[in-house]
Design an enzyme around this catalytic site. Sequence first.
Site, PDB file in Angstrom:
ATOM      1  N   ASP A   1       0.904  -1.388  -0.023  1.00  0.00           N
ATOM      2  CA  ASP A   1       0.150  -0.043   0.064  1.00  0.00           C
ATOM      3  C   ASP A   1       0.878   1.269  -0.067  1.00  0.00           C
ATOM      4  OD1 ASP A   1       0.811   0.610   2.609  1.00  0.00           O
ATOM      5  OD2 ASP A   1      -1.009   0.312   3.334  1.00  0.00           O
TER       6      ASP A   1
ATOM      7  N   CYS B   1       3.319  -2.957   3.999  1.00  0.00           N
ATOM      8  CA  CYS B   1       2.498  -1.957   4.199  1.00  0.00           C
ATOM      9  C   CYS B   1       2.953  -0.901   5.501  1.00  0.00           C
ATOM     10  CB  CYS B   1       0.891  -2.236   4.826  1.00  0.00           C
ATOM     11  SG  CYS B   1       0.885  -3.368   6.307  1.00  0.00           S
TER      12      CYS B   1
ATOM     13  N   THR C   1       3.028  -1.151   8.601  1.00  0.00           N
ATOM     14  CA  THR C   1       3.553  -2.046   9.736  1.00  0.00           C
ATOM     15  C   THR C   1       3.882  -3.433   9.309  1.00  0.00           C
ATOM     16  OG1 THR C   1       1.394  -2.444  10.483  1.00  0.00           O
ATOM     17  CG2 THR C   1       2.533  -0.867  11.482  1.00  0.00           C
TER      18      THR C   1
ATOM     19  N   HIS D   1      10.536 -23.134   9.570  1.00  0.00           N
ATOM     20  CA  HIS D   1       9.926 -23.822  10.385  1.00  0.00           C
ATOM     21  C   HIS D   1       8.229 -23.631   9.915  1.00  0.00           C
ATOM     22  CE1 HIS D   1      12.300 -23.821  14.416  1.00  0.00           C
ATOM     23  NE2 HIS D   1      13.089 -23.822  13.284  1.00  0.00           N
TER      24      HIS D   1
ATOM     25  N   HIS E   1       7.858 -29.965  11.796  1.00  0.00           N
ATOM     26  CA  HIS E   1       7.242 -28.706  11.357  1.00  0.00           C
ATOM     27  C   HIS E   1       6.370 -28.828  10.316  1.00  0.00           C
ATOM     28  CE1 HIS E   1      10.409 -26.512  13.522  1.00  0.00           C
ATOM     29  NE2 HIS E   1      11.131 -27.227  12.842  1.00  0.00           N
TER      30      HIS E   1
HETATM   31  C1  RB5 Z   1      -1.963   2.911   6.491  1.00  0.00           C
HETATM   32  O1  RB5 Z   1      -2.090   4.066   6.996  1.00  0.00           O
HETATM   33  C2  RB5 Z   1      -1.518   1.679   7.473  1.00  0.00           C
HETATM   34  O2  RB5 Z   1      -2.685   1.434   8.328  1.00  0.00           O
HETATM   35  C3  RB5 Z   1      -1.301   0.567   6.550  1.00  0.00           C
HETATM   36  O3  RB5 Z   1      -0.110   0.767   5.806  1.00  0.00           O
HETATM   37  C4  RB5 Z   1      -0.787  -0.551   7.457  1.00  0.00           C
HETATM   38  O4  RB5 Z   1       0.333  -0.180   8.659  1.00  0.00           O
HETATM   39  C5  RB5 Z   1      -1.757  -1.588   8.166  1.00  0.00           C
HETATM   40  O5  RB5 Z   1      -1.506  -2.430   8.800  1.00  0.00           O
END
Ligand code: RB5
Length: 148
Positions: A7, A64, A66, A97, A132
């Site tokens: 994203d 994304c 995180t 694993h 595993h």
């Molecule tokens: C977008 O702002 C953010 O929420 C997305 O990139 C991600 O971190 C979601 O888990």
Amino acid sequence: MIALGADHGGYELKEAIKKYLDEKGIAYKDFGTFGTESVDYPDYALKVAEAVASHECSEGILVCGTGIGMSIAANKVPGIRAAHAEDVFSAKAAKEHNNANILCLGGRITGPGLAVMMVEEWLNATFQGGRHQRRIDKIAEIEKKYSK
Ligand code: RB5
């Protein structure tokens, strides 16, 4: 063929990973996003997860902000084992694993140098099978129990 998706929060890191894959001559298919305009990560998680689940692509990388949202969404697709990782040990173990077929990274967490090391270790690692495999089979049983 590696499926790539991101994203807006992961776009720049996806581009850095593409540079690494280009340098190594590793083939990939980029499912977007193709800029920093705000988009919804589940749309890209679905594209990459379906490409991997259908075996159009052997493995996938999703980025994304995180890595968390991507992993949650991708793991809804049957057959997907998407691993969110923030360190090299976890990325390697995710293959050895868990036989993770998608690696999820955080573009706002992990810098390009570390991310590329993680991708390299994950791609080069080998699933260890044995106990595993038994555990992965149990994950597949859970998936089956709840699929209509
Ligand atoms: C977008 O702002 C953010 O929420 C997305 O990139 C991600 O971190 C979601 O888990």
